[in-house]
Design a protein around this motif. Structure first.
Motif, PDB file in Angstrom:
ATOM      1  N   TYR A 343       0.846  -1.193   0.000  1.00 26.69           N
ATOM      2  CA  TYR A 343       0.000   0.000   0.000  1.00 26.69           C
ATOM      3  C   TYR A 343       0.884   1.247   0.000  1.00 26.69           C
ATOM      4  O   TYR A 343       1.829   1.343   0.779  1.00 26.69           O
ATOM      5  N   THR A 365     -15.507   4.992   3.111  1.00 26.83           N
ATOM      6  CA  THR A 365     -15.289   3.567   2.886  1.00 26.83           C
ATOM      7  C   THR A 365     -13.841   3.244   2.540  1.00 26.83           C
ATOM      8  O   THR A 365     -13.318   2.205   2.927  1.00 26.83           O
ATOM      9  N   ASP A 366     -13.164   4.138   1.819  1.00 22.82           N
ATOM     10  CA  ASP A 366     -11.791   3.854   1.409  1.00 22.82           C
ATOM     11  C   ASP A 366     -10.758   4.503   2.314  1.00 22.82           C
ATOM     12  O   ASP A 366      -9.588   4.589   1.949  1.00 22.82           O
ATOM     13  N   ASP A 383      -9.182  -1.982   3.890  1.00 26.07           N
ATOM     14  CA  ASP A 383      -9.656  -3.362   3.761  1.00 26.07           C
ATOM     15  C   ASP A 383      -9.299  -4.227   4.968  1.00 26.07           C
ATOM     16  O   ASP A 383      -9.547  -5.427   4.970  1.00 26.07           O
ATOM     17  N   GLU A 384      -8.721  -3.631   6.006  1.00 23.29           N
ATOM     18  CA  GLU A 384      -8.495  -4.354   7.262  1.00 23.29           C
ATOM     19  C   GLU A 384      -9.550  -4.023   8.308  1.00 23.29           C
ATOM     20  O   GLU A 384      -9.770  -4.797   9.232  1.00 23.29           O
TER      21      GLU A 384
END
Length: 430
Positions: A343, A365-366, A383-384
């Motif tokens: 990342y 959300t991101d 995403d964690e």
């Protein structure tokens, strides 16, 4: 021991310590000069704005707004959903490029064919500006949907009555509303576009989901789709700043991602005893050394995550941070490495958190979240984390190894966005 002797030894021990420290500093800097790994002044999040020619991409973008089958959601998070089964949903509204060039016409025709194939449309209203030449739009709509029930509506700044009529029109099961707008101008535009704002208002009011449809740059379209909720934020808000940095990082990866991954994998395949493989800084790869934050996660057989590490706030070049993470993994991991996710992070933006407001309310959300507390720190990328503030806080506490009852108000929270690179190779062994 005589006092004079003791004093003499202490003096020379201090001198020796200073000499060793100075020698170590010189050695480290000589090593850095030898490998030329000094970070640039530029930051990767500023890619395209400093010392770099940035190719201008002019994608032809349309958007499909559709209603879910079972229920309407009023929360803004409903806009963040993206499913490829949009074609089987109830499509209610489209935005298409207002200027029908030869390239745009191909995209519009393809979109109309998809919608017509999967939706029963009888009545269509085309919303446009006074200055638009709409004859070509009307021709395409009648031709592709095989209906004469197409009406053109000119929208002006005084939209109250028209707005109500359009909202009522969309309640019909076989109706479709089409806005002729230049959607690619929305993000980063200096002027408000009332026609786009009207389309977004109706979409928000009816809790429509979105699917971005383009023919030139799919990654760019997906990035805009992910930031759909941010379109409703204040223009001068902080979210726009992070979204721009994310777009800059995406452009940076498009240009340098292959080289970054190559050096990462080469160093991941080295044994601990072998020398680190550094790129030689030159005119072609100079921006590999742009400063930035890096985070990597590693999985072994069966999709089990076994290691993660970040390089935050070290003023390192991106490539240096990535290579150091690869070398750290070589030392720490004994199992086979099946996949890796790297990342690149935007800047960390402090959250001015109210103690009575859940942390999750401050995050899109991101967004990832980073926390500092008494010299300790931890992060979670988007995403964690879950959408539950309690779960996010518990995981952050575990990563910092602090008790659950430690004072929340003393923690400093930051948010950030990321772009990612994925690598999968079951043959990697340590």
């Amino acid at each position: 021991m005589l006092p004079s002797t003791k004093k003499f030894l202490q003096k020379w021990l201090r001198r020796l310590a200073i000499l060793l420290i100075a020698g170590g500093a010189v050695w480290l800097n000589v090593r850095r000069f030898y490998y030329n790994t000094y970070a640039n002044y530029e930051k990767a999040v500023d890619y395209g704005r400093v010392r770099e020619y940035k190719e201008v991409i002019n994608p032809i973008i349309a958007a499909v707004f559709y209603a879910g089958r079972n229920e309407q959601k009023s929360e803004i998070t409903s806009y963040m959903s993206h499913w490829d089964n949009y074609r089987t949903q109830n499509v209610k509204m489209l935005t298409v490029p207002e200027n029908v060039t030869d390239e745009a016409e191909k995209v519009i025709q393809k979109l109309y064919r998809e919608i017509h194939r999967h939706n029963k449309i009888k009545y269509i209203v085309l919303v446009h500006r006074q200055s638009d030449n709409i004859e070509k739009h009307l021709q395409l709509l009648r031709q592709m949907f095989e209906t004469e029930e197409v009406e053109a509506v000119e929208l002006t700044q005084d939209v109250a009555e028209t707005e109500s009529d359009l909202d009522t029109f969309m309640k019909d099961a076989e109706s479709l509303l089409v806005f002729a707008v230049d959607l690619k101008q929305r993000i980063g535009a200096s002027d408000d576009d009332f026609l786009i704002n009207e389309a977004l208002y109706l979409a928000q009011k009816n809790s429509f989901k979105i699917y971005i449809f383009d023919e030139v740059d799919t990654q760019l379209a997906q990035a805009w789709e992910a930031d759909y909720a941010a379109w409703f934020e204040d223009e001068n808000g902080e979210d726009a700043h992070l979204a721009q940095q994310k777009a800059n990082l995406s452009a940076y990866l498009n240009h340098y991602g292959t080289d970054i991954m190559r050096y990462f994998i080469e160093n991941l395949k080295q044994t601990p005893e072998q020398e680190t493989i550094w790129p030689e800084k030159n005119v072609q790869n100079y921006r590999l050394f742009d400063r930035g934050y890096v985070y990597a996660r590693f999985w072994t057989t069966g999709g089990r995550e076994i290691f993660s590490r970040a390089k935050i706030g070290k003023n390192k070049g991106i490539i240096v941070g990535v290579i150091e993470l690869a070398r750290k993994a070589v030392l720490k991991i004994s199992q086979p490495i099946e996949s890796v996710k790297i990342y690149l992070l935007t800047d960390l933006e402090k959250i001015e958190k109210d103690n009575n407001v859940p942390l999750i309310n401050y995050l899109e959300t991101d967004d990832g979240v980073y926390v500092q507390y008494h010299g300790r720190s931890a992060l979670l990328v988007a995403d964690e984390r879950s959408d539950n503030s309690v779960d996010v806080l518990d995981l952050l506490r575990r990563r910092m190894q602090i008790p659950e009852n430690d004072a929340l108000e003393k923690m400093e929270f930051y948010k950030f966005k990321t772009v990612e690179m994925n690598y999968e190779n079951k043959r990697i062994q340590n």
